[in-house]
Design an enzyme around this catalytic site. Structure first.
Site, PDB file in Angstrom:
ATOM      1  N   ASP A   1       8.313   3.536   5.298  1.00 43.75           N
ATOM      2  CA  ASP A   1       8.523   4.869   5.748  1.00 43.75           C
ATOM      3  C   ASP A   1       9.978   5.056   6.249  1.00 43.75           C
ATOM      4  O   ASP A   1      10.438   6.137   6.093  1.00 43.75           O
ATOM      5  CB  ASP A   1       7.489   5.110   6.897  1.00 43.75           C
ATOM      6  CG  ASP A   1       6.156   5.199   6.371  1.00 43.75           C
ATOM      7  OD1 ASP A   1       5.596   6.013   5.373  1.00 43.75           O
ATOM      8  OD2 ASP A   1       5.227   4.207   6.918  1.00 43.75           O
TER       9      ASP A   1
ATOM     10  N   ASP B   1       6.212  -3.987  -1.058  1.00 47.97           N
ATOM     11  CA  ASP B   1       5.499  -3.141  -0.408  1.00 47.97           C
ATOM     12  C   ASP B   1       6.860  -2.013  -0.090  1.00 47.97           C
ATOM     13  O   ASP B   1       7.943  -2.393  -0.029  1.00 47.97           O
ATOM     14  CB  ASP B   1       5.076  -3.373   0.940  1.00 47.97           C
ATOM     15  CG  ASP B   1       3.954  -2.733   1.370  1.00 47.97           C
ATOM     16  OD1 ASP B   1       3.803  -1.534   0.766  1.00 47.97           O
ATOM     17  OD2 ASP B   1       3.473  -3.105   2.395  1.00 47.97           O
TER      18      ASP B   1
ATOM     19  N   THR C   1       4.453   4.194  -3.810  1.00 47.81           N
ATOM     20  CA  THR C   1       5.435   3.461  -4.346  1.00 47.81           C
ATOM     21  C   THR C   1       4.735   1.837  -4.668  1.00 47.81           C
ATOM     22  O   THR C   1       4.998   1.362  -5.791  1.00 47.81           O
ATOM     23  CB  THR C   1       6.731   3.069  -3.465  1.00 47.81           C
ATOM     24  OG1 THR C   1       6.897   4.367  -2.424  1.00 47.81           O
ATOM     25  CG2 THR C   1       7.682   2.435  -4.270  1.00 47.81           C
TER      26      THR C   1
ATOM     27  N   GLU D   1      -0.460  -5.215   6.169  1.00 51.01           N
ATOM     28  CA  GLU D   1       0.733  -5.218   5.766  1.00 51.01           C
ATOM     29  C   GLU D   1       1.666  -6.354   6.363  1.00 51.01           C
ATOM     30  O   GLU D   1       2.342  -7.346   5.936  1.00 51.01           O
ATOM     31  CB  GLU D   1       1.691  -4.069   5.808  1.00 51.01           C
ATOM     32  CG  GLU D   1       0.837  -2.946   4.449  1.00 51.01           C
ATOM     33  CD  GLU D   1       1.593  -1.620   4.810  1.00 51.01           C
ATOM     34  OE1 GLU D   1       1.190  -0.894   3.914  1.00 51.01           O
ATOM     35  OE2 GLU D   1       2.052  -1.156   5.858  1.00 51.01           O
TER      36      GLU D   1
ATOM     37  N   THR E   1       0.904  -1.131   0.162  1.00 51.99           N
ATOM     38  CA  THR E   1       0.001  -0.204  -0.009  1.00 51.99           C
ATOM     39  C   THR E   1       0.803   1.159  -0.066  1.00 51.99           C
ATOM     40  O   THR E   1       2.105   1.072   0.702  1.00 51.99           O
ATOM     41  CB  THR E   1      -1.104   0.073   1.423  1.00 51.99           C
ATOM     42  OG1 THR E   1      -1.703  -1.269   1.228  1.00 51.99           O
ATOM     43  CG2 THR E   1      -1.840   1.217   1.440  1.00 51.99           C
ATOM     44  N   GLY E   2       0.532   2.344  -0.762  1.00 49.05           N
ATOM     45  CA  GLY E   2       1.081   3.397  -0.845  1.00 49.05           C
ATOM     46  C   GLY E   2       1.673   4.180  -2.066  1.00 49.05           C
ATOM     47  O   GLY E   2       1.202   3.125  -3.057  1.00 49.05           O
TER      48      GLY E   2
HETATM   49  C1  5RP Z   1       1.321   1.948   4.133  1.00 48.23           C
HETATM   50  C2  5RP Z   1       2.758   2.020   4.421  1.00 48.23           C
HETATM   51  C3  5RP Z   1       3.521   2.369   3.041  1.00 48.23           C
HETATM   52  O1  5RP Z   1       4.389   1.311   2.279  1.00 48.23           O
HETATM   53  C4  5RP Z   1       4.552   3.511   3.391  1.00 48.23           C
HETATM   54  O2  5RP Z   1       3.632   4.409   4.211  1.00 48.23           O
HETATM   55  C5  5RP Z   1       5.316   4.192   2.221  1.00 48.23           C
HETATM   56  O3  5RP Z   1       4.303   4.939   1.538  1.00 48.23           O
HETATM   57  P1  5RP Z   1       4.941   5.594   0.261  1.00 48.23           P
HETATM   58  O4  5RP Z   1       5.357   4.412  -0.784  1.00 48.23           O
HETATM   59  O5  5RP Z   1       3.781   6.331  -0.385  1.00 48.23           O
HETATM   60  O6  5RP Z   1       6.225   6.334   0.635  1.00 48.23           O
HETATM   61  O7  5RP Z   1       3.316   1.512   5.179  1.00 48.23           O
HETATM   62  O8  5RP Z   1       0.732   1.861   5.391  1.00 48.23           O
END
Ligand code: 5RP
Length: 230
Positions: free
Chosen positions: A93, A90, A40, A112, A37-38
């Site tokens: 952060d 996945d 990326t 996740e 999720t997110g």
């Molecule tokens: C969502 C997550 C994401 O993998 C994390 O926040 C990174 O997001 P992004 O790819 O938008 O930087 O843990 O719960």
């Protein structure tokens, strides 16, 4: 958090493309792919869709990723109907050299962590802004049963943190999130993951150290680096 720069977006696209190549090498017609999720993970989903004829099915770590996969015509399974996930891809952060992670900025940490637990291999994909020597600058997300919010917050203060209620957010599981500030540097990471798990009312915390990533694709200004735990 500052808005992503164009170069950060370009790094996300580059790691997403590299992760699709990695995925195609790992899967066969019996494979199920775990999808994160997110932003990326979204870039990965969109590029993976170009190869959808080779994808038997996926399990998504959030309703939003499930919806995006379905919009591309990619099958999404209930995890309970799947024996094994070949590969989970996945974002994160924060990621340290042991490939321990902070996740949950998007609020999907519990699903996740469940998908990561089932996956045979976990590939983390991130741009270089996520790479840290020590975890804890990014506030640690903790998913909490709503009636336990104040109790859990008091217990997190005892552990040295400064929990902040993520206003207006309800997770896919119907719970709330506390973002815990001022934990830097988190060490040892596994110990804190276990301590927070042991607080009554906590559903899950965003430390991924008991089950870290197996490999990291990191987007940098000089290209995508594949990193294994140090
Ligand atoms: C969502 C997550 C994401 O993998 C994390 O926040 C990174 O997001 P992004 O790819 O938008 O930087 O843990 O719960």
């Amino acid at each position: 958090m500052s808005a992503p720069s164009n170069s950060q977006d370009a790094m996300k696209q580059a790691v997403a493309a590299a992760a699709v190549e990695f995925t195609l090498q790992r899967i066969d017609d019996k494979s199920t792919i775990g999808i994160g999720t997110g932003s990326t993970a979204n870039a990965y989903i969109d590029l993976l869709a170009e190869h959808k004829a080779k994808i038997t099915g996926t399990v998504a770590s959030s309703e939003s990723s499930a919806e995006r996969l379905r919009s591309h015509g990619i099958p999404v399974y209930d995890l309970n109907s799947v024996d094994e996930i070949t590969l989970y891809v996945d974002g994160a952060d924060e990621v340290n050299p042991h490939l321990e992670l902070i996740k949950g900025g998007g609020g999907a940490l519990t699903r996740e962590k469940i998908v990561a637990a089932v996956a045979r291999e976990f590939l983390c994909i991130a741009d270089q802004s996520k790479w840290v020597e020590h975890l804890g600058t990014f506030p640690l997300p903790v998913e909490v049963i709503p009636m336990a919010r104040s109790h859990v917050a008091r217990e997190l203060v005892k552990l040295g943190g400064d929990p902040v209620y993520r206003q207006g957010v309800v997770t896919d599981n119907g719970n709330v999130i506390l973002d815990v500030h001022h934990l830097f540097p988190i060490s040892p990471v596994r110990k804190l993951e276990e301590q927070i798990n042991n607080i009554t009312g906590v559903v899950c915390n965003g430390l991924f150290a008991l089950r870290p990533a197996d490999a990291l694709m990191l987007g940098t200004s000089t290209g995508v680096k594949t990193i294994y735990p140090g």
